[in-house]
Write a protein that holds these residues in place. Structure first.
Motif, PDB file in Angstrom:
ATOM      1  N   ASP A  75       0.885  -1.167   0.000  1.00 59.35           N
ATOM      2  CA  ASP A  75       0.000   0.000   0.000  1.00 59.35           C
ATOM      3  C   ASP A  75       0.921   1.214   0.000  1.00 59.35           C
ATOM      4  O   ASP A  75       1.547   1.519   1.024  1.00 59.35           O
ATOM      5  N   TYR A  93      -3.655   9.798  -2.133  1.00 59.29           N
ATOM      6  CA  TYR A  93      -4.021   8.661  -2.970  1.00 59.29           C
ATOM      7  C   TYR A  93      -3.249   7.420  -2.521  1.00 59.29           C
ATOM      8  O   TYR A  93      -2.043   7.490  -2.275  1.00 59.29           O
ATOM      9  N   LYS A  94      -3.953   6.301  -2.430  1.00 65.04           N
ATOM     10  CA  LYS A  94      -3.324   5.041  -2.050  1.00 65.04           C
ATOM     11  C   LYS A  94      -3.362   4.066  -3.214  1.00 65.04           C
ATOM     12  O   LYS A  94      -4.402   3.874  -3.845  1.00 65.04           O
ATOM     13  N   LYS A 126      -7.726   0.283  -8.747  1.00 60.22           N
ATOM     14  CA  LYS A 126      -7.870   1.731  -8.799  1.00 60.22           C
ATOM     15  C   LYS A 126      -7.232   2.348  -7.564  1.00 60.22           C
ATOM     16  O   LYS A 126      -7.113   1.713  -6.505  1.00 60.22           O
ATOM     17  N   THR A 128      -7.253   4.610  -4.288  1.00 55.25           N
ATOM     18  CA  THR A 128      -8.316   4.876  -3.316  1.00 55.25           C
ATOM     19  C   THR A 128      -8.031   6.187  -2.600  1.00 55.25           C
ATOM     20  O   THR A 128      -6.874   6.550  -2.349  1.00 55.25           O
ATOM     21  N   ASP A 130     -10.024   9.017   0.501  1.00 48.40           N
ATOM     22  CA  ASP A 130     -11.093   9.148   1.487  1.00 48.40           C
ATOM     23  C   ASP A 130     -12.362   9.637   0.793  1.00 48.40           C
ATOM     24  O   ASP A 130     -12.304  10.490  -0.097  1.00 48.40           O
ATOM     25  N   LYS A 131     -13.480   9.103   1.234  1.00 49.40           N
ATOM     26  CA  LYS A 131     -14.761   9.465   0.612  1.00 49.40           C
ATOM     27  C   LYS A 131     -15.016  10.963   0.702  1.00 49.40           C
ATOM     28  O   LYS A 131     -15.568  11.566  -0.225  1.00 49.40           O
ATOM     29  N   GLU A 134     -13.405  12.942  -2.303  1.00 48.91           N
ATOM     30  CA  GLU A 134     -13.674  12.567  -3.692  1.00 48.91           C
ATOM     31  C   GLU A 134     -13.966  13.758  -4.599  1.00 48.91           C
ATOM     32  O   GLU A 134     -13.612  13.748  -5.782  1.00 48.91           O
ATOM     33  N   LYS A 147     -11.644  12.330  -7.643  1.00 50.42           N
ATOM     34  CA  LYS A 147     -12.038  10.987  -8.066  1.00 50.42           C
ATOM     35  C   LYS A 147     -11.909  10.765  -9.576  1.00 50.42           C
ATOM     36  O   LYS A 147     -12.019   9.637 -10.044  1.00 50.42           O
ATOM     37  N   VAL A 150      -8.651   8.308 -10.349  1.00 50.10           N
ATOM     38  CA  VAL A 150      -8.370   7.074  -9.589  1.00 50.10           C
ATOM     39  C   VAL A 150      -8.257   5.845 -10.487  1.00 50.10           C
ATOM     40  O   VAL A 150      -7.646   4.844 -10.097  1.00 50.10           O
TER      41      VAL A 150
END
Length: 215
Positions: A75, A93-94, A126, A128, A130-131, A134, A147, A150
Motif C-alpha cells: 500500500d 491517494y493510495k 484503482k 483509493t 477518502d470518501k 472525492e 475521483k 483514480v
C-alpha cells in the motif's frame, strides 16, 4: 490472486529443489516502508509513506550471480494539491498492488552484500481516496476533481535496482523502482479528462526499504 500465489510457490519449490544443499538458497520473509511519487507534468505530486511486505527466494545461478524471485504486497501513497470549498490542502491517494519480480543479483561480498537489478510486474487496482475527498478540486487541473484520476493503469512494468546487505539470515534491502509504463494511461477514458484535451502521462517512482529474514 490465488493463481499468482500458487505460481510463486511452484517456482520457489523448483529453485530450492535444484539448489537446496547450498546455504545461499533461502526463502525470505520481508517487510518495510515505501515512499511513492509520480513523475508527471500534469500534477504537483508529493511523495508519501506506505508499506511493503512479502516473500522472496534467493538462489545460486552462475559463479557470483544469483537469481531472486519475489512476490510483495504494498500500500503506497502520494498526494496532490487540492481544494475543498475555500480550504486548500492535499488529497492522499493510495495504490494497493501486488508486485512480482525475477531479478539477477550480483554477489559483491559473499553472504553479506548483493547488488540487484531487473524487471518488476505490478498488478494494482484503482487508486483509493477518502470518501470526503472525492470531490476535491485538483489545483493543477481545475477541470478535474479528485475521483476523476483514480482509474489508473492496472498492469504496470517497473525496473528495479537495489542492494541487499547484512548477514546470512538477516538482510536490509533498499531499492528503487521506476515505472516504464504510463501509470495514467487509463485516464484517457474519463469524460472530464477528455474535455481538457490534455494527455495524462505519469511514471511511478518507488523507494522501498525492508528487513528480510531468510529461513
Amino acid at each position: 490472486m490465488k493463481k499468482l500465489v500458487v505460481l510463486f510457490v511452484m517456482i520457489s519449490s523448483v529453485s530450492l529443489a535444484q539448489r537446496g544443499h547450498k546455504d545461499s538458497n533461502r526463502i525470505g520473509i520481508g517487510a518495510g516502508l515505501t515512499q511513492m511519487s509520480i513523475y508527471t507534468d500534469n500534477f504537483s505530486v508529493t511523495p508519501e509513506a506506505g508499506w511493503i511486505g512479502g516473500l522472496s527466494v534467493r538462489g545460486n545461478y552462475y559463479n557470483n550471480w544469483q537469481m531472486s524471485f519475489g512476490m510483495f504486497f504494498t500500500d503506497s501513497n502520494f498526494s496532490i494539491p487540492s481544494q475543498n470549498g475555500l480550504l486548500q490542502g492535499k488529497t492522499m491517494y493510495k495504490m494497493s498492488a501486488v508486485q512480482i519480480y525475477i531479478v539477477p543479483s550480483y554477489v559483491a561480498i559473499e553472504d553479506h552484500l548483493n547488488l540487484e537489478f531487473g524487471p518488476v510486474l505490478q498488478i494494482n487496482g484503482k487508486l483509493t481516496i477518502d470518501k470526503d475527498d472525492e470531490n476535491n478540486l485538483l489545483l493543477d487541473q481545475p477541470g478535474l476533481i479528485a475521483k476523476d484520476i483514480v482509474d489508473v493503469s492496472k498492469i504496470n512494468a517497473n525496473f528495479y535496482v537495489g542492494i541487499n546487505g547484512g548477514i546470512k539470515n538477516v538482510r536490509a534491502r533498499i531499492g528503487y523502482q521506476y515505472g516504464l509504463t504510463n501509470f495514467f494511461g487509463n485516464l484517457k477514458n474519463n469524460d472530464n479528462v477528455k474535455l481538457l484535451g490534455e494527455k495524462m502521462k505519469g511514471n511511478i517512482g518507488l523507494i522501498s526499504g525492508q528487513i528480510t529474514i531468510y529461513l
